[in-house]
Motif scaffolding. Structure first.
Motif, short mmCIF file in Angstrom:
data_model
loop_
_atom_site.label_atom_id
_atom_site.label_comp_id
_atom_site.label_asym_id
_atom_site.label_seq_id
_atom_site.Cartn_x
_atom_site.Cartn_y
_atom_site.Cartn_z
N SER A 46 28.98 -4.60 49.60
CA SER A 46 30.27 -4.91 49.93
C SER A 46 30.95 -4.48 51.47
CB SER A 46 31.49 -4.49 49.00
OG SER A 46 31.37 -3.11 49.30
N PRO A 47 31.76 -5.17 51.95
CA PRO A 47 32.23 -4.68 53.31
C PRO A 47 32.78 -3.23 53.36
CG PRO A 47 32.86 -7.03 52.96
CD PRO A 47 32.18 -6.62 51.64
N ARG A 48 33.23 -3.11 51.97
CA ARG A 48 33.91 -1.74 52.06
C ARG A 48 33.02 -0.51 52.10
NH1 ARG A 48 37.54 0.48 54.16
NH2 ARG A 48 38.89 -1.40 53.84
N GLU A 49 31.95 -0.96 51.17
CA GLU A 49 31.03 0.14 50.99
C GLU A 49 30.40 0.48 52.43
OE1 GLU A 49 26.92 0.97 48.46
OE2 GLU A 49 27.77 -1.01 48.55
N LEU A 50 30.10 -0.51 53.22
CA LEU A 50 29.35 -0.45 54.55
C LEU A 50 30.41 0.53 55.47
CD1 LEU A 50 27.18 -0.73 56.73
CD2 LEU A 50 28.25 -2.79 57.34
N SER A 51 31.62 0.04 55.40
CA SER A 51 32.57 0.70 56.39
C SER A 51 32.79 2.16 55.76
CB SER A 51 33.98 0.07 56.23
OG SER A 51 35.03 0.59 56.92
N ASP A 52 32.65 2.37 54.56
CA ASP A 52 32.83 3.82 54.17
C ASP A 52 31.77 4.64 54.28
OD1 ASP A 52 35.45 3.11 52.99
OD2 ASP A 52 34.53 2.93 50.70
N ARG A 53 30.47 3.89 54.50
CA ARG A 53 29.28 4.76 54.92
C ARG A 53 29.23 5.13 56.35
NH1 ARG A 53 24.69 4.60 51.70
NH2 ARG A 53 25.38 4.48 49.23
N ILE A 54 29.72 3.98 57.26
CA ILE A 54 29.94 4.30 58.73
C ILE A 54 30.81 5.45 58.94
CG2 ILE A 54 30.92 3.19 60.64
CD1 ILE A 54 29.48 0.80 59.77
N LYS A 55 32.01 5.50 58.31
CA LYS A 55 33.05 6.49 58.42
C LYS A 55 32.57 7.80 58.07
CE LYS A 55 36.81 3.25 57.85
NZ LYS A 55 37.90 2.85 57.06
N ALA A 56 31.73 7.87 56.84
CA ALA A 56 31.17 9.13 56.46
C ALA A 56 30.15 9.80 57.46
CB ALA A 56 30.37 8.93 55.09
N VAL A 57 29.46 9.07 57.99
CA VAL A 57 28.37 9.28 58.83
C VAL A 57 29.18 9.70 60.23
CG1 VAL A 57 26.55 8.75 60.38
CG2 VAL A 57 26.44 7.92 58.10
N VAL A 91 32.01 13.55 50.46
CA VAL A 91 32.30 13.56 49.06
C VAL A 91 31.56 12.27 48.52
CG1 VAL A 91 34.34 12.44 49.34
CG2 VAL A 91 33.90 13.61 47.32
N GLU A 92 31.57 11.19 49.27
CA GLU A 92 30.63 9.74 48.96
C GLU A 92 29.45 9.92 48.39
OE1 GLU A 92 31.81 10.44 52.10
OE2 GLU A 92 33.58 9.18 52.47
N TYR A 93 28.86 11.12 48.76
CA TYR A 93 27.37 11.32 48.50
C TYR A 93 27.16 12.27 47.40
CZ TYR A 93 26.72 8.79 52.82
OH TYR A 93 26.76 7.87 53.74
N LYS A 94 28.16 12.72 46.73
CA LYS A 94 28.10 14.25 45.76
C LYS A 94 27.11 13.82 44.67
CE LYS A 94 31.90 13.00 43.01
NZ LYS A 94 33.36 13.77 42.45
N ALA A 138 11.82 8.80 59.55
CA ALA A 138 11.96 8.10 60.83
C ALA A 138 13.18 8.58 61.60
CB ALA A 138 11.87 6.74 60.83
N GLY A 139 13.99 9.08 60.81
CA GLY A 139 15.26 9.55 61.50
C GLY A 139 16.45 8.80 61.27
N ALA A 140 16.73 8.21 60.17
CA ALA A 140 17.93 7.55 59.67
C ALA A 140 18.76 8.43 59.27
CB ALA A 140 17.68 6.28 58.35
N ASP A 141 20.27 8.09 59.24
CA ASP A 141 21.26 8.96 58.80
C ASP A 141 21.43 8.46 57.34
OD1 ASP A 141 22.30 10.92 61.40
OD2 ASP A 141 21.41 9.26 62.08
N ASP A 142 21.25 7.31 57.13
CA ASP A 142 22.00 6.64 55.63
C ASP A 142 21.18 5.47 55.69
OD1 ASP A 142 23.05 6.56 53.37
OD2 ASP A 142 25.17 6.40 54.13
N TYR A 143 21.12 4.93 54.25
CA TYR A 143 20.35 4.04 53.76
C TYR A 143 21.25 3.00 52.88
CZ TYR A 143 16.15 1.77 51.65
OH TYR A 143 15.17 1.06 50.86
N LEU A 144 21.33 1.84 53.12
CA LEU A 144 22.18 0.92 52.26
C LEU A 144 21.32 -0.20 51.93
CD1 LEU A 144 25.08 0.81 51.34
CD2 LEU A 144 25.64 -0.51 53.31
N THR A 145 21.61 -0.54 50.56
CA THR A 145 20.72 -1.93 49.98
C THR A 145 21.57 -3.05 49.90
OG1 THR A 145 19.60 -0.29 48.65
CG2 THR A 145 19.32 -2.50 48.15
N LYS A 146 21.00 -4.10 50.28
CA LYS A 146 21.53 -5.50 50.20
C LYS A 146 21.36 -6.04 48.74
CE LYS A 146 20.58 -7.09 55.13
NZ LYS A 146 19.96 -7.84 55.82
N PRO A 147 22.49 -6.60 48.27
CA PRO A 147 23.74 -7.09 49.02
C PRO A 147 24.86 -5.87 48.63
CG PRO A 147 23.74 -7.87 46.67
CD PRO A 147 22.34 -7.26 47.07
#
Length: 239
Positions: free
Chosen positions: A112-123, A194-197, A101-110
């Motif tokens: 951590s705040p740090r994981e979401l922030s890192d993903r946002i920065k990487a994108v 590097v987060e996705y290696k 559908a065009g997503a740039d990334d995908y994150l599963t709940k639950p």
């Protein structure tokens, strides 16, 4: 402090039908320097993108009125804003649907705040790095395929086809190293960060997307060849 944080002030749209989840994400992202705006469903999200012009969207899949997948499909008709999908299910079919559908990334709940922030920065880093790819003349691979570096399109049998930003970055790095094998890890780091290696499944999905656009027979690819247990190679004719 904002001068040392390249993401300070970046506007993030958080889309979720649970107010507590929005608050949880908002508080933590604001602590990391982001500006956060919110929407409670897919319809509101489409309106916020048009009126608030976010730098990135974090959107839940399961929502009333319009779910995240449908909202993303409609969003992609009018905007290329990067989107990270949130879901409670870590299933391959859901990931495939999100990326299709065009997503740039995908994150599963639950998460951590740090994981979401890192993903946002990487994108956001990927999006900004895409603009430094130099323009070039149209590259003729063979009589069937051409690659337009200026418009980020491929020309297949005379027909121009648009590529999504991530598809373009992947093709770019493969072509830049034509006839050389690129490891899966190297491609993941160059295209996603590097987060996705180690996310080999993500790479396989996007290789499949590219092949569906440029290959005559995806079961017997002539351009993007799999080097088993190693990675991929873009085949450029010697003549």
């Amino acid at each position: 402090m904002s001068g040392s944080n390249p993401f300070s002030g970046k506007r993030i749209l958080v889309v979720d039908d649970e107010p507590r989840m929005i608050k949880f994400v908002q508080v933590n992202l604001e602590l990391d320097g982001f500006e956060v705006i919110a929407a409670g469903n897919g319809l509101q999200a489409l309106d916020r993108v048009r009126t608030k012009l976010p730098d990135l969207v974090v959107m839940d899949v399961m929502m009333p009125e319009m779910d995240g997948f449908e909202a993303l499909k409609q969003l992609r008709q009018v905007s290329d804003v990067p989107v990270i999908m949130l879901t409670v299910k870590d299933e391959e079919d859901d990931k495939h649907q999100a990326f299709s559908a065009g997503a740039d990334d995908y994150l599963t709940k639950p998460f951590s705040p740090r994981e979401l922030s890192d993903r946002i920065k990487a994108v956001l880093r990927r999006v900004s790095s895409g603009s430094v790819i130099p323009d070039a003349e149209v590259l003729t691979v063979d009589e069937r395929l051409q690659i337009d570096f200026a418009t980020h399109e491929v020309i297949v049998e005379g027909e121009r086809l648009s590529l999504r930003p991530t598809e373009w970055r992947l093709l770019y790095h493969l072509v830049q190293n034509a006839n050389w094998v690129m490891t899966s890890e190297a491609l993941l780091q160059k295209v996603w960060g590097v987060e996705y290696k180690e996310d080999v499944q993500l790479l396989r999905l996007y290789i499949a997307y590219l092949r569906s656009k440029i290959e005559e027979d995806t079961r017997k690819p002539r351009y993007i060849v799999t080097e088993w247990s190693v990675g991929y190679r873009f085949v450029m004719p010697s003549d």
